[in-house]
Design an enzyme around this catalytic site. Structure first.
Site, short mmCIF file in Angstrom:
data_model
loop_
_atom_site.label_atom_id
_atom_site.label_comp_id
_atom_site.label_asym_id
_atom_site.label_seq_id
_atom_site.Cartn_x
_atom_site.Cartn_y
_atom_site.Cartn_z
N ARG A 37 0.93 -1.10 -0.09
CA ARG A 37 -0.11 -0.09 -0.02
C ARG A 37 0.91 1.24 -0.13
O ARG A 37 1.78 1.34 0.82
CB ARG A 37 -0.94 -0.04 1.26
CG ARG A 37 -1.84 1.13 1.61
CD ARG A 37 -2.92 1.23 0.18
NE ARG A 37 -3.90 2.33 0.68
CZ ARG A 37 -3.67 3.68 0.68
NH1 ARG A 37 -2.34 4.26 0.01
NH2 ARG A 37 -4.69 4.45 0.75
N GLU A 45 -11.49 4.50 -5.32
CA GLU A 45 -11.56 3.16 -5.46
C GLU A 45 -12.10 2.57 -6.74
O GLU A 45 -12.85 3.27 -7.51
CB GLU A 45 -12.52 2.68 -4.40
CG GLU A 45 -12.10 3.00 -3.02
CD GLU A 45 -11.07 2.06 -2.67
OE1 GLU A 45 -10.68 0.85 -3.12
OE2 GLU A 45 -10.21 2.76 -1.95
N ARG A 90 -0.70 -5.20 4.78
CA ARG A 90 -0.28 -4.97 3.75
C ARG A 90 1.16 -4.10 4.07
O ARG A 90 1.37 -3.30 5.11
CB ARG A 90 -1.07 -3.93 3.04
CG ARG A 90 -2.12 -4.54 2.31
CD ARG A 90 -3.26 -3.50 1.69
NE ARG A 90 -3.55 -2.39 2.54
CZ ARG A 90 -4.48 -1.72 2.32
NH1 ARG A 90 -5.11 -1.49 1.15
NH2 ARG A 90 -4.93 -0.79 3.26
#
Length: 149
Positions: A37, A45, A90
């Site tokens: 990330r 999104e 992440r």
């Protein structure tokens, strides 16, 4: 997608496997697939058909721009900040292309594909990103042109 339990070094080189969305990529690091990330930014999104979620304004374009910067096989340098992983496990990183040093997180903001997302204590480049976002908004590029703001 799970890491090996061994944390990559503060600055480590890997190869892009795929772009997940505008601010998330899968990178192979020393034989381990890491979901990365990008730190300091947030892109709109993309659509998630499995959940019925439609794309946010400019989500697909932001993802496509990231894919243009980081096609599969691109070698990248992942630079860490203070907190190394998020609650989804992440890897959190600033991403530079290995070959030419292009700072991907910054380019996304500068071209209007991302906005600043500052989450303490990570914030090494917050001023750089904030200045780039101010200029992108002023110039009405990317999402700042297409989506208002």
């Amino acid at each position: 997608m799970e890491g090996s339990g061994t944390e990559p070094a503060a600055d480590t080189v890997g190869s892009v496997v795929r772009v997940v969305d505008g601010d998330t990529i899968d990178v192979e690091v020393a034989g381990t697939l890491e979901r990365v990330r990008m730190l300091g930014i947030d892109t709109p999104e993309v659509a998630k058909p499995a959940t019925g979620q439609s794309a946010e304004c400019h989500g697909d374009a932001a993802s496509a721009y990231t894919a243009s910067l980081l096609p599969p096989g691109t070698r990248v340098v992942l630079s860490r900040d203070i907190v190394g992983r998020d609650h989804y496990d992440r890897l959190l990183a600033y991403v530079h292309r290995f070959e030419d040093g292009v700072f991907v997180n910054y380019e996304l903001v500068r071209h209007g594909h991302a906005e600043v997302l500052h989450i303490e204590p990570n914030g090494t480049h917050r001023v750089l990103f904030a200045d780039a976002m101010t200029e992108a908004r002023r110039s009405r590029v990317g999402m700042w042109f297409l989506c208002g703001g």
